[in-house]
Structure formats: structure tokens, C-alpha cells
Design a protein around this motif. Structure first.
Motif, short mmCIF file in Angstrom:
data_model
loop_
_atom_site.label_atom_id
_atom_site.label_comp_id
_atom_site.label_asym_id
_atom_site.label_seq_id
_atom_site.Cartn_x
_atom_site.Cartn_y
_atom_site.Cartn_z
N VAL A 73 45.14 64.15 28.06
CA VAL A 73 44.04 63.41 28.75
C VAL A 73 43.01 64.21 29.28
CG1 VAL A 73 43.72 62.54 31.10
CG2 VAL A 73 45.93 62.23 30.03
N ARG A 74 41.72 63.97 29.09
CA ARG A 74 40.46 64.66 29.05
C ARG A 74 39.69 63.82 29.81
NH1 ARG A 74 36.57 63.98 25.63
NH2 ARG A 74 37.18 63.16 23.57
N LYS A 75 38.79 64.50 30.83
CA LYS A 75 37.70 63.87 31.46
C LYS A 75 36.75 63.30 30.29
CE LYS A 75 35.46 63.02 35.48
NZ LYS A 75 35.39 61.46 35.49
N ALA A 76 36.09 62.06 30.51
CA ALA A 76 35.20 61.60 29.48
C ALA A 76 34.08 60.90 30.08
CB ALA A 76 35.88 60.86 28.47
N GLY A 77 32.94 61.45 30.39
CA GLY A 77 32.08 60.66 31.44
C GLY A 77 32.45 60.24 32.82
N ASP A 91 53.79 46.99 18.85
CA ASP A 91 53.20 45.46 18.79
C ASP A 91 51.73 45.77 19.17
OD1 ASP A 91 55.35 44.27 17.75
OD2 ASP A 91 56.16 44.19 19.88
N MET A 92 51.36 46.75 20.17
CA MET A 92 49.92 46.92 20.60
C MET A 92 49.87 48.19 21.13
SD MET A 92 50.35 44.04 23.85
CE MET A 92 48.36 44.01 24.23
N TYR A 93 48.60 48.52 20.82
CA TYR A 93 48.12 49.88 21.01
C TYR A 93 47.65 50.00 22.55
CZ TYR A 93 47.21 51.05 16.03
OH TYR A 93 47.37 51.39 14.87
N ALA A 94 47.87 51.28 23.01
CA ALA A 94 47.61 51.44 24.36
C ALA A 94 45.92 52.04 24.43
CB ALA A 94 48.48 52.66 24.91
N PRO A 95 45.29 51.68 25.45
CA PRO A 95 43.99 51.79 25.59
C PRO A 95 43.62 53.34 25.54
CG PRO A 95 44.65 51.29 27.74
CD PRO A 95 45.80 51.05 26.79
N SER A 96 42.70 54.02 24.89
CA SER A 96 42.13 55.24 24.58
C SER A 96 41.42 55.74 25.75
CB SER A 96 41.80 55.53 23.24
OG SER A 96 40.48 54.90 23.12
N PHE A 97 40.81 54.91 26.51
CA PHE A 97 39.92 55.26 27.60
C PHE A 97 40.27 54.41 28.87
CE2 PHE A 97 36.29 54.54 30.08
CZ PHE A 97 35.58 55.93 30.22
N MET A 105 40.16 49.74 43.04
CA MET A 105 41.05 48.59 42.91
C MET A 105 41.01 47.90 41.49
SD MET A 105 42.66 48.97 45.61
CE MET A 105 43.54 47.12 45.57
N ARG A 106 40.28 48.33 40.52
CA ARG A 106 40.12 48.05 39.48
C ARG A 106 40.13 48.89 38.25
NH1 ARG A 106 38.99 42.71 39.16
NH2 ARG A 106 38.25 42.35 36.99
N ILE A 107 40.62 48.79 36.84
CA ILE A 107 40.60 49.63 36.06
C ILE A 107 40.01 48.95 34.81
CG2 ILE A 107 43.17 49.23 34.96
CD1 ILE A 107 43.50 52.06 34.86
N PHE A 108 39.46 49.90 34.01
CA PHE A 108 38.58 49.36 32.93
C PHE A 108 38.96 50.12 31.59
CE2 PHE A 108 35.99 49.06 36.63
CZ PHE A 108 35.56 47.73 36.63
N THR A 109 39.23 49.66 30.47
CA THR A 109 39.77 50.34 29.40
C THR A 109 38.70 50.53 28.36
OG1 THR A 109 40.16 47.84 28.23
CG2 THR A 109 42.05 49.23 29.50
N SER A 110 37.51 50.45 28.83
CA SER A 110 36.08 50.86 28.13
C SER A 110 35.36 51.29 29.23
CB SER A 110 35.67 49.71 27.20
OG SER A 110 34.89 48.90 27.91
N ASP A 111 34.06 51.87 28.48
CA ASP A 111 32.78 52.54 29.54
C ASP A 111 31.85 51.34 29.47
OD1 ASP A 111 31.81 54.07 31.14
OD2 ASP A 111 30.98 55.35 29.85
N ASP A 112 31.91 50.10 28.87
CA ASP A 112 31.04 49.14 28.83
C ASP A 112 31.06 48.53 30.09
OD1 ASP A 112 29.74 46.82 28.17
OD2 ASP A 112 30.69 46.47 26.25
N GLN A 113 29.91 48.51 30.68
CA GLN A 113 29.55 47.68 31.92
C GLN A 113 29.85 46.29 31.88
OE1 GLN A 113 28.56 49.38 34.71
NE2 GLN A 113 28.81 51.27 33.45
#
Length: 126
Positions: A73-77, A91-97, A105-113
Motif C-alpha cells: 500500500v502506498r500513498k497516491a495523491g 471472479d472479480m478484481y479488487a480495486p487498485s485505488f 463515510m464514502r470510499i471511492f475506487t478511482s480518483d475520478d471526481q
């Protein structure tokens, strides 16, 4: 008088901390742990159709039975870049971000706004 050489100091630091200086961590910070979904009825549920629940622990990330063991795990932005140990079957990939909202209270799996993310399941339900 004994003089320590820089290389020995680095090796000693690695032995004391368990990691070389600048190494990536192999655990996810506690603020990210829990169950996350956009369908609250699935919080704390068991079943075979929980692909809409993202589970994050100290050492794994995934959906339903498709948990991936964290390698680094590394800090990225504004978030974390996560790499995983290889798996033979999945069956599925885990999110890389992973990125948390400012209130946690929310988690995002991309840095896309535009990413709508997942809501945290209530405490005691994860």
C-alpha cells in the motif's frame, strides 16, 4: 572508538522496524476498514450475491468471497494505491485505488471526481 558505517545503520533500521527505509506498507490504514455499499440492505449480510459490498480489512480488499490479500500500500495523491498477491482463481478484481471522502463515510475506487463511491455500512454492521 567504534564508528558505525551507514550501510550497517540502514540494515539495523530495517531489522528494528521490519521494513527497509522508504518501503511500502503491507497494511491498509484503519480509516478504510469496513463494509461499503450503495445498497444498505446488504450491510452485514451473508449470501452468494454480495458483489455490491466492498470489504476492506487491514490485509485484504474485495467483493463477497473474492478477497485479495494485500501485497503493498502506498500513498497516491488523495488516496492509496494497493497491489495484491497473485491468485490462481478469481471472479472479480479488487480495486487498485482507494480514496475516502473527507468525512470518512464514502470510499471511492478511482480518483475520478465523477466516481459516486460506496457508502460506509453502519458501525456494528461491518
Amino acid at each position: 572508538m567504534i564508528k558505525a558505517r551507514p550501510i550497517f545503520c540502514l540494515v539495523g533500521a530495517a531489522l528494528l522496524t521490519g521494513a527497509a527505509p522508504g518501503a511500502e506498507a503491507a497494511t491498509i490504514p484503519p480509516a478504510y476498514w469496513g463494509e461499503w455499499t450503495n445498497q444498505p440492505r446488504f450491510c452485514n449480510s451473508e449470501g452468494d450475491d454480495l458483489d455490491s459490498v466492498l470489504t476492506v480489512t487491514e490485509t485484504s480488499v474485495g467483493y463477497f468471497e473474492n478477497l485479495w490479500r494485500v501485497r503493498a500500500v502506498r500513498k497516491a495523491g488523495r488516496g492509496l494505491r494497493v497491489t495484491y498477491h497473485p491468485r490462481a482463481e478469481f471472479d472479480m478484481y479488487a480495486p487498485s485505488f482507494l480514496r475516502l471522502s473527507p468525512d470518512g463515510m464514502r470510499i471511492f475506487t478511482s480518483d475520478d471526481q465523477r466516481d459516486t463511491g460506496y457508502k460506509r455500512c453502519p458501525k456494528g454492521k461491518s
